[in-house]
Write a protein that holds these residues in place. Structure first.
Motif, PDB file in Angstrom:
ATOM      1  N   LYS A 108       0.799  -1.236  -0.005  1.00  0.00           N
ATOM      2  CA  LYS A 108      -0.135  -0.084   0.111  1.00  0.00           C
ATOM      3  C   LYS A 108       0.840   1.290   0.028  1.00  0.00           C
ATOM      4  O   LYS A 108       1.713   1.470   0.698  1.00  0.00           O
ATOM      5  CB  LYS A 108      -0.869   0.150   1.320  1.00  0.00           C
ATOM      6  CG  LYS A 108      -1.936   1.349   1.175  1.00  0.00           C
ATOM      7  CD  LYS A 108      -2.701   1.120   2.676  1.00  0.00           C
ATOM      8  CE  LYS A 108      -3.636   2.505   2.548  1.00  0.00           C
ATOM      9  NZ  LYS A 108      -4.405   2.289   3.824  1.00  0.00           N
ATOM     10  N   LEU A 109       0.420   2.167  -0.827  1.00  0.00           N
ATOM     11  CA  LEU A 109       1.227   3.311  -0.762  1.00  0.00           C
ATOM     12  C   LEU A 109       0.213   4.898  -1.114  1.00  0.00           C
ATOM     13  O   LEU A 109      -0.899   4.738  -1.367  1.00  0.00           O
ATOM     14  CB  LEU A 109       1.962   3.602  -1.934  1.00  0.00           C
ATOM     15  CG  LEU A 109       1.738   3.411  -3.342  1.00  0.00           C
ATOM     16  CD1 LEU A 109       1.479   4.864  -4.043  1.00  0.00           C
ATOM     17  CD2 LEU A 109       2.632   2.634  -4.335  1.00  0.00           C
ATOM     18  N   THR A 110       0.605   5.855  -0.610  1.00  0.00           N
ATOM     19  CA  THR A 110      -0.011   6.935  -0.531  1.00  0.00           C
ATOM     20  C   THR A 110       0.677   8.093  -1.273  1.00  0.00           C
ATOM     21  O   THR A 110       2.049   8.219  -0.921  1.00  0.00           O
ATOM     22  CB  THR A 110      -0.615   7.580   0.760  1.00  0.00           C
ATOM     23  OG1 THR A 110      -1.391   6.475   1.256  1.00  0.00           O
ATOM     24  CG2 THR A 110      -1.337   8.944   0.651  1.00  0.00           C
ATOM     25  N   THR A 115       0.891  12.062  -1.522  1.00  0.00           N
ATOM     26  CA  THR A 115       0.128  13.269  -1.204  1.00  0.00           C
ATOM     27  C   THR A 115       0.140  14.392  -2.306  1.00  0.00           C
ATOM     28  O   THR A 115       0.802  14.756  -3.188  1.00  0.00           O
ATOM     29  CB  THR A 115       0.885  13.720   0.039  1.00  0.00           C
ATOM     30  OG1 THR A 115       2.183  14.183  -0.134  1.00  0.00           O
ATOM     31  CG2 THR A 115       0.758  12.762   0.872  1.00  0.00           C
ATOM     32  N   TYR A 172      -7.565   2.604  -7.476  1.00  0.00           N
ATOM     33  CA  TYR A 172      -7.082   3.843  -6.679  1.00  0.00           C
ATOM     34  C   TYR A 172      -8.495   4.288  -5.512  1.00  0.00           C
ATOM     35  O   TYR A 172      -9.630   3.852  -5.935  1.00  0.00           O
ATOM     36  CB  TYR A 172      -6.795   4.863  -7.611  1.00  0.00           C
ATOM     37  CG  TYR A 172      -6.006   4.492  -8.742  1.00  0.00           C
ATOM     38  CD1 TYR A 172      -6.499   4.371 -10.090  1.00  0.00           C
ATOM     39  CD2 TYR A 172      -4.647   4.952  -8.616  1.00  0.00           C
ATOM     40  CE1 TYR A 172      -5.492   4.010 -10.827  1.00  0.00           C
ATOM     41  CE2 TYR A 172      -3.690   4.829  -9.536  1.00  0.00           C
ATOM     42  CZ  TYR A 172      -4.354   4.414 -10.773  1.00  0.00           C
ATOM     43  OH  TYR A 172      -3.302   3.909 -11.627  1.00  0.00           O
ATOM     44  N   LYS A 173      -7.935   4.836  -4.675  1.00  0.00           N
ATOM     45  CA  LYS A 173      -8.760   5.526  -3.758  1.00  0.00           C
ATOM     46  C   LYS A 173      -8.387   6.952  -3.528  1.00  0.00           C
ATOM     47  O   LYS A 173      -7.188   7.325  -3.557  1.00  0.00           O
ATOM     48  CB  LYS A 173      -8.752   4.578  -2.402  1.00  0.00           C
ATOM     49  CG  LYS A 173      -9.585   3.418  -2.331  1.00  0.00           C
ATOM     50  CD  LYS A 173      -9.622   2.789  -1.057  1.00  0.00           C
ATOM     51  CE  LYS A 173     -10.044   3.781   0.058  1.00  0.00           C
ATOM     52  NZ  LYS A 173      -9.781   2.893   1.299  1.00  0.00           N
ATOM     53  N   VAL A 174      -9.298   7.841  -3.042  1.00  0.00           N
ATOM     54  CA  VAL A 174      -9.076   9.353  -2.775  1.00  0.00           C
ATOM     55  C   VAL A 174      -9.914   9.621  -1.531  1.00  0.00           C
ATOM     56  O   VAL A 174     -10.763   8.730  -1.164  1.00  0.00           O
ATOM     57  CB  VAL A 174      -9.114  10.196  -3.931  1.00  0.00           C
ATOM     58  CG1 VAL A 174      -8.100  10.142  -5.101  1.00  0.00           C
ATOM     59  CG2 VAL A 174     -10.566  10.050  -4.379  1.00  0.00           C
ATOM     60  N   SER A 175      -9.224  10.777  -1.068  1.00  0.00           N
ATOM     61  CA  SER A 175     -10.179  11.200   0.067  1.00  0.00           C
ATOM     62  C   SER A 175      -9.881  12.704  -0.088  1.00  0.00           C
ATOM     63  O   SER A 175      -8.957  13.340  -0.313  1.00  0.00           O
ATOM     64  CB  SER A 175      -9.712  10.711   1.362  1.00  0.00           C
ATOM     65  OG  SER A 175      -8.458  11.270   1.980  1.00  0.00           O
ATOM     66  N   PRO A 208      -5.155  13.305  -0.986  1.00  0.00           N
ATOM     67  CA  PRO A 208      -4.211  12.072  -1.347  1.00  0.00           C
ATOM     68  C   PRO A 208      -4.834  11.119  -2.232  1.00  0.00           C
ATOM     69  O   PRO A 208      -5.937  10.718  -2.475  1.00  0.00           O
ATOM     70  CB  PRO A 208      -4.073  11.798   0.060  1.00  0.00           C
ATOM     71  CG  PRO A 208      -5.001  12.056   0.726  1.00  0.00           C
ATOM     72  CD  PRO A 208      -5.697  13.329   0.275  1.00  0.00           C
ATOM     73  N   ILE A 264      -4.478   6.987  -3.095  1.00  0.00           N
ATOM     74  CA  ILE A 264      -4.097   5.940  -2.356  1.00  0.00           C
ATOM     75  C   ILE A 264      -4.250   4.525  -3.101  1.00  0.00           C
ATOM     76  O   ILE A 264      -5.207   4.633  -3.988  1.00  0.00           O
ATOM     77  CB  ILE A 264      -5.026   5.656  -1.215  1.00  0.00           C
ATOM     78  CG1 ILE A 264      -5.066   6.778  -0.284  1.00  0.00           C
ATOM     79  CG2 ILE A 264      -4.767   4.383  -0.395  1.00  0.00           C
ATOM     80  CD1 ILE A 264      -6.329   6.973   0.787  1.00  0.00           C
ATOM     81  N   GLU A 280      -4.099   1.004  -2.709  1.00  0.00           N
ATOM     82  CA  GLU A 280      -4.249  -0.152  -1.747  1.00  0.00           C
ATOM     83  C   GLU A 280      -3.524  -1.400  -2.002  1.00  0.00           C
ATOM     84  O   GLU A 280      -2.909  -1.616  -1.079  1.00  0.00           O
ATOM     85  CB  GLU A 280      -5.731  -0.591  -1.578  1.00  0.00           C
ATOM     86  CG  GLU A 280      -6.792   0.577  -1.061  1.00  0.00           C
ATOM     87  CD  GLU A 280      -6.928   0.617   0.505  1.00  0.00           C
ATOM     88  OE1 GLU A 280      -6.102  -0.146   0.961  1.00  0.00           O
ATOM     89  OE2 GLU A 280      -7.721   1.446   1.029  1.00  0.00           O
TER      90      GLU A 280
END
Lengths: 114, 115
Positions: free
Chosen positions: A18-20, A22, A64-67, A75, A77, A79
């Motif tokens: 997992k990585l993020t 920014t 992909y995910k974001v928030s 960011p 993300i 997973e």
């Protein structure tokens, strides 16, 4: 100085870790977006955010995910990264939602997944 | 669905020669149109944009573009190219509805400038 910053600029990782990435902007922009750039494919939109807590899928959101918990940060993300996510990633922001204003781009993050 | 086509993947011009980069779009209404430039190793920078009004728009670095609704085109031009113009150029379309957030970019045109 008005800018969009991304970190890290370069990242080499392994499949499944997992990585993020920014992204932060200091222009009080409502709209933020993530793109990936691949040779011959131009920029493809991954996710975008019209405002805090409002996100939506672009053309290539799978994997992909974001928030968007704060206005300035968005960011990206991964997973469980896979080799097909090796790409150059750009974050962008714009004063208002939608395409009515130009986007300001970060310097890019080059990701390699082995 | 909106789409952008840049027919030329790569263009080579001599320094001092004129330049035209083509862009065709597909969209149901009048779109918001942009040209961005990406220098090697850099992010994208806006060259110019069209929202409404005068169909010939001026941008930075001596670039201009003309919106032609009948041809669904937004071609980028420069009368005299400089070596520093060597870069990748992207045409983009944004939605006319300010409540929608999707942006679509063309695949890009790489410009090489010969001395």
């Amino acid at each position: 100085e008005a800018q969009v910053t991304q970190n890290p600029r370069y990242l080499i990782t392994v499949t499944g870790k997992k990585l993020t990435v920014t992204c932060s902007q200091n222009m009080n922009h409502e709209y933020m977006s993530w793109y990936r750039q691949d040779p011959g494919l131009g920029l493809r939109q991954i996710y975008y955010s019209m405002n805090v807590e409002v996100t939506d899928k672009g053309d290539v959101p799978e994997g992909y995910k974001v928030s968007r918990k704060e206005k300035r940060n968005f960011p990206l993300i991964l997973e469980s990264p896979s080799p097909n996510q090796t790409s150059l990633y750009f974050c962008a922001s714009s004063l208002l939602p939608g395409g009515t204003y130009e986007q300001y781009f970060g310097p890019g993050t080059r990701l390699t997944v082995t | 669905a909106q789409s952008v086509t840049q027919p030329d993947i790569h263009i080579t011009v001599s320094e001092g020669a004129s330049l035209e980069l083509r862009c065709n779009y597909s969209y149901g209404a009048t779109p918001y149109l942009f040209w961005y430039v990406q220098s090697p190793g850099q992010g994208l920078q806006l060259l110019l944009k069209y929202f409404s009004g005068d169909t010939l728009v001026q941008g930075i670095k001596g670039f201009e573009a003309e919106f032609k609704r009948s041809q669904s085109s937004f071609n980028l031009r420069k009368p005299s190219v400089h070596w520093s113009d060597a870069a990748e150029y992207f045409c983009a379309v944004g939605p006319a509805n300010t409540n929608a957030g999707k942006s679509t970019f063309g695949d890009g045109t790489t410009l090489t400038v010969k001395p």
